[in-house]
Design a protein around this motif. Structure first.
Motif, PDB file in Angstrom:
ATOM      1  N   ARG A 360       5.854 -16.602   2.335  1.00 55.75           N
ATOM      2  CA  ARG A 360       5.607 -17.990   1.992  1.00 55.75           C
ATOM      3  C   ARG A 360       5.731 -18.243   0.493  1.00 55.75           C
ATOM      4  N   ASP A 361       5.272 -17.246  -0.294  1.00 60.46           N
ATOM      5  CA  ASP A 361       5.233 -17.467  -1.740  1.00 60.46           C
ATOM      6  C   ASP A 361       5.533 -16.217  -2.565  1.00 60.46           C
ATOM      7  N   GLY A 362       5.878 -15.091  -1.901  1.00 54.51           N
ATOM      8  CA  GLY A 362       6.204 -13.880  -2.634  1.00 54.51           C
ATOM      9  C   GLY A 362       5.010 -13.072  -3.111  1.00 54.51           C
ATOM     10  N   ARG A 363       3.822 -13.420  -2.674  1.00 55.03           N
ATOM     11  CA  ARG A 363       2.627 -12.700  -3.118  1.00 55.03           C
ATOM     12  C   ARG A 363       2.618 -11.284  -2.538  1.00 55.03           C
ATOM     13  N   LEU A 364       2.298 -10.295  -3.394  1.00 55.74           N
ATOM     14  CA  LEU A 364       2.142  -8.912  -2.951  1.00 55.74           C
ATOM     15  C   LEU A 364       0.783  -8.760  -2.286  1.00 55.74           C
ATOM     16  N   LEU A 365       0.788  -8.493  -0.979  1.00 58.57           N
ATOM     17  CA  LEU A 365      -0.454  -8.361  -0.214  1.00 58.57           C
ATOM     18  C   LEU A 365      -1.018  -6.946  -0.263  1.00 58.57           C
ATOM     19  N   ALA A 366      -0.132  -5.969  -0.338  1.00 59.26           N
ATOM     20  CA  ALA A 366      -0.597  -4.577  -0.330  1.00 59.26           C
ATOM     21  C   ALA A 366       0.482  -3.675  -0.905  1.00 59.26           C
ATOM     22  N   ARG A 367       0.023  -2.580  -1.483  1.00 58.55           N
ATOM     23  CA  ARG A 367       0.888  -1.515  -1.977  1.00 58.55           C
ATOM     24  C   ARG A 367       0.282  -0.226  -1.440  1.00 58.55           C
ATOM     25  N   ILE A 368       0.930   0.380  -0.461  1.00 61.21           N
ATOM     26  CA  ILE A 368       0.346   1.478   0.317  1.00 61.21           C
ATOM     27  C   ILE A 368       1.024   2.796  -0.041  1.00 61.21           C
ATOM     28  N   LYS A 369       0.257   3.772  -0.402  1.00 55.49           N
ATOM     29  CA  LYS A 369       0.785   5.077  -0.787  1.00 55.49           C
ATOM     30  C   LYS A 369       1.330   5.817   0.430  1.00 55.49           C
ATOM     31  N   VAL A 370       2.565   6.334   0.310  1.00 59.79           N
ATOM     32  CA  VAL A 370       3.172   7.136   1.380  1.00 59.79           C
ATOM     33  C   VAL A 370       3.760   8.386   0.742  1.00 59.79           C
ATOM     34  N   GLY A 371       4.757   8.993   1.398  1.00 51.58           N
ATOM     35  CA  GLY A 371       5.359  10.198   0.867  1.00 51.58           C
ATOM     36  C   GLY A 371       6.414   9.918  -0.186  1.00 51.58           C
ATOM     37  N   SER A 372       7.132  10.968  -0.573  1.00 55.12           N
ATOM     38  CA  SER A 372       8.149  10.861  -1.605  1.00 55.12           C
ATOM     39  C   SER A 372       9.453  10.286  -1.041  1.00 55.12           C
ATOM     40  N   GLY A 373      10.036   9.363  -1.780  1.00 54.07           N
ATOM     41  CA  GLY A 373      11.329   8.811  -1.400  1.00 54.07           C
ATOM     42  C   GLY A 373      11.351   8.008  -0.120  1.00 54.07           C
ATOM     43  N   PRO A 374      10.394   7.099   0.118  1.00 53.21           N
ATOM     44  CA  PRO A 374      10.421   6.300   1.346  1.00 53.21           C
ATOM     45  C   PRO A 374      11.699   5.471   1.411  1.00 53.21           C
ATOM     46  N   HIS A 375      12.312   5.422   2.597  1.00 55.60           N
ATOM     47  CA  HIS A 375      13.631   4.790   2.692  1.00 55.60           C
ATOM     48  C   HIS A 375      13.659   3.744   3.807  1.00 55.60           C
ATOM     49  N   GLY A 376      14.343   4.044   4.923  1.00 58.74           N
ATOM     50  CA  GLY A 376      14.634   3.053   5.956  1.00 58.74           C
ATOM     51  C   GLY A 376      13.458   2.745   6.858  1.00 58.74           C
ATOM     52  N   LEU A 377      12.517   1.990   6.331  1.00 59.23           N
ATOM     53  CA  LEU A 377      11.287   1.621   7.034  1.00 59.23           C
ATOM     54  C   LEU A 377      11.586   0.692   8.209  1.00 59.23           C
ATOM     55  N   ALA A 378      10.906   0.904   9.332  1.00 58.48           N
ATOM     56  CA  ALA A 378      11.054   0.047  10.509  1.00 58.48           C
ATOM     57  C   ALA A 378       9.729  -0.607  10.872  1.00 58.48           C
ATOM     58  N   VAL A 379       9.786  -1.916  11.148  1.00 59.27           N
ATOM     59  CA  VAL A 379       8.666  -2.645  11.722  1.00 59.27           C
ATOM     60  C   VAL A 379       8.924  -2.727  13.217  1.00 59.27           C
ATOM     61  N   PHE A 380       7.977  -2.255  14.031  1.00 60.02           N
ATOM     62  CA  PHE A 380       8.204  -2.252  15.482  1.00 60.02           C
ATOM     63  C   PHE A 380       6.882  -2.416  16.229  1.00 60.02           C
TER      64      PHE A 380
END
Length: 395
Positions: A360-380
Motif C-alpha cells: 500500500r505504501d512501501g512500509r517495511l513490516l519485518a526484516r527476518i534473519k535467515v541463512g546465507s545468500g537467500p534467493h528464490g523465495l516462494a510464498v505458498f
C-alpha cells in the motif's frame, strides 16, 4: 561468473524521451520511458488456438485474472501459508510463518539451492539444488522435505501450461531440459545458443515462451509443443551502460508484451513476441531483478537489488509511479506477493534476511534473519489454478 561482453545487433534503434511522474507523491528515482510502444493490434477478445490441454484463460484480456485474492485451487484450500526461503550460501531452506514473522524450521539441502518452485498441479514444492544436481520435494501440507531426485544443473524450473512437462533452466549446461513433471525424468535436452538461461514466461495462448540469457544479454523465443528455439534476440546496450544482463520475465496482463528485468541496464525492456523485437525501455532502479504482478493486475512490482529499492510500474501508462527504498539499505532479489495482495515477501540476497514490504505504501513490516545468500523465495499457497514454475507464476 562475469557477464560475457558481446557485440550489439546492428540497426536496432530505440527512441528515448523523459517524462515526469504524474501521480505519486512518494515516488523517488527515474521515471523516463522510451516512447516507442508495441503496435500489435487491438486487445485480444478471444483465445483461439490455445496450446492443447492448457486450461483456457479466465479472461480474454487479463492473463493474471485467476490470481485475485481468494481464488485458491481446491488442491490448496486449507494449506497454511508459509514463506519458503532457499539459502544458496548455507545449503538450507528456511520456512517462515507470515502471520508471526517467525522462523518455523530450517532444513538442509544439497549444494546451492536457488529457487523453491510450486509444481504445475500445486501439490509439491521443488527446491532447485543447482550445484547439488538434484530437486528436493517439500510437502506443502506439512512443510517437510522428502527424498531428493537427481536432476543435472537445475538452476531454475518451469512447467508448460498444459502440465505435460517440466522445463529445467540448465544455466551452466547451456540447455533447456524437458522432463516428466512428476518423476522429473529427463525427456529431451535442447541446446541453447546463448549463455546463462535463467528465467521465462509463457504467452497467453501457451504456444510459445520467452527465456532470458543473463550472461550473453539475449532472449530466446521457444515453441512450447515442438520444444524448439524459434528466434534469438539480443538486447541493445544503453548509452554509457554495461552490456545487458536480463533477469526475470513477465507477460503483461493483455498478453501483448513481455517485461524483462535487466540488472545492468537498471530497468525493464518491453519485448513483443510477434515480431520478436525490443519495443521500449523503462528505467526503474539499479540492479532491476525480480518482477511480480499485483493482485489487481494493474501494476508490475520490480525489485532493484543493487540499490535496495522496490518500484511499481503502471501497466496502463508504462511509467514508474512509485519507488520505495528499504530503510538502512538492502538487496531485494526474488519473492512473491501474499495471497491477499497486501505484502511483498522478498529475499535480501546479500544481507541474509527476508523483507516483508507493505504494498500500500512501501512500509517495511519485518526484516527476518535467515541463512546465507537467500534467493528464490516462494510464498505458498497463492491464488491461481496452476503454476508455471519459478517462485510461483500462477494462472
Amino acid at each position: 561468473m562475469k557477464p560475457l561482453r558481446l557485440a550489439l545487433l546492428g540497426g536496432l534503434l530505440i527512441a528515448t524521451a523523459c517524462t515526469g511522474n504524474p501521480s505519486a507523491t512518494t515516488t523517488s528515482g527515474p521515471t523516463s520511458i522510451v516512447t516507442q510502444v508495441p503496435t500489435t493490434g487491438p486487445a485480444r477478445t478471444a483465445t483461439p488456438q490455445l496450446l492443447p490441454g492448457m486450461p483456457p484463460p479466465l479472461s480474454p484480456t487479463d492473463v493474471w485474472a485467476a490470481d485475485r485474492p481468494g481464488r485458491f485451487a481446491a488442491s490448496v484450500r486449507g494449506i497454511p501459508v508459509r514463506i519458503y526461503v532457499p539459502n544458496s550460501g548455507s545449503n538450507t531452506v528456511t520456512e517462515i510463518d507470515p502471520r508471526t514473522y517467525r522462523v518455523i524450521r530450517t532444513f538442509p539441502t544439497a549444494r546451492q539451492p536457488q529457487h523453491v518452485v510450486p509444481s504445475w498441479d500445486l501439490r509439491v514444492l521443488w527446491v532447485n539444488n543447482d550445484l547439488g544436481n538434484s530437486l528436493t520435494p517439500i510437502n506443502p501440507v506439512t512443510g517437510l522435505p522428502g527424498r531428493s531426485v537427481a536432476v543435472h544443473d537445475p538452476y531454475n524450473l518451469y512447467f508448460t501450461p498444459d502440465g505435460k512437462h517440466a522445463v529445467v533452466m540448465a544455466s551452466a549446461d547451456r540447455r533447456l531440459v524437458f522432463l516428466d513433471p512428476h518423476t522429473m525424468a529427463a525427456q529431451r535436452s535442447v541446446p541453447v545458443p546463448c549463455a546463462g538461461v535463467n528465467h521465462a514466461d509463457f504467452a497467453a495462448d501457451g504456444r510459445t515462451f520467452v527465456v532470458s540469457c543473463e550472461f550473453s544479454g539475449q532472449l530466446l523465443l521457444v515453441d512450447t509443443a515442438a520444444e524448439k528455439i524459434l528466434q534469438v534476440l539480443r538486447l541493445p546496450q544503453r548509452r554509457r551502460m554495461p552490456a545487458p544482463m536480463p533477469q526475470d520475465v513477465k507477460l503483461a496482463p493483455d498478453g501483448r508484451v513481455y517485461y524483462v528485468a535487466d540488472m545492468m541496464s537498471n530497468g525493464v525492456w518491453l519485448v513483443t513476441p510477434q515480431p520478436f523485437a525490443v519495443r521500449a525501455f523503462v528505467p526503474t532502479g539499479k540492479g532491476a531483478h525480480g518482477l511480480y504482478v499485483t493482485r489487481d493486475s494493474r501494476r508490475l512490482i520490480v525489485t532493484n537489488r543493487e540499490e535496495g529499492s522496490i518500484s511499481l510500474l503502471d501497466f496502463a501508462t508504462r511509467r514508474v509511479v512509485a519507488t520505495w527504498r528499504i530503510p538502512g539499505g538492502g538487496s531485494p532479489d526474488m519473492g512473491g506477493v501474499s495471497p491477499d495482495g497486501a505484502v511483498l515477501w522478498v529475499s535480501g540476497r546479500y544481507n541474509a534476511v527476508v523483507y516483508a514490504i507493505r504494498l500500500r505504501d512501501g512500509r517495511l513490516l519485518a526484516r527476518i534473519k535467515v541463512g546465507s545468500g537467500p534467493h528464490g523465495l516462494a510464498v505458498f499457497p497463492q491464488p491461481g489454478r496452476y503454476s508455471l514454475g519459478h517462485t510461483g507464476v500462477f494462472r
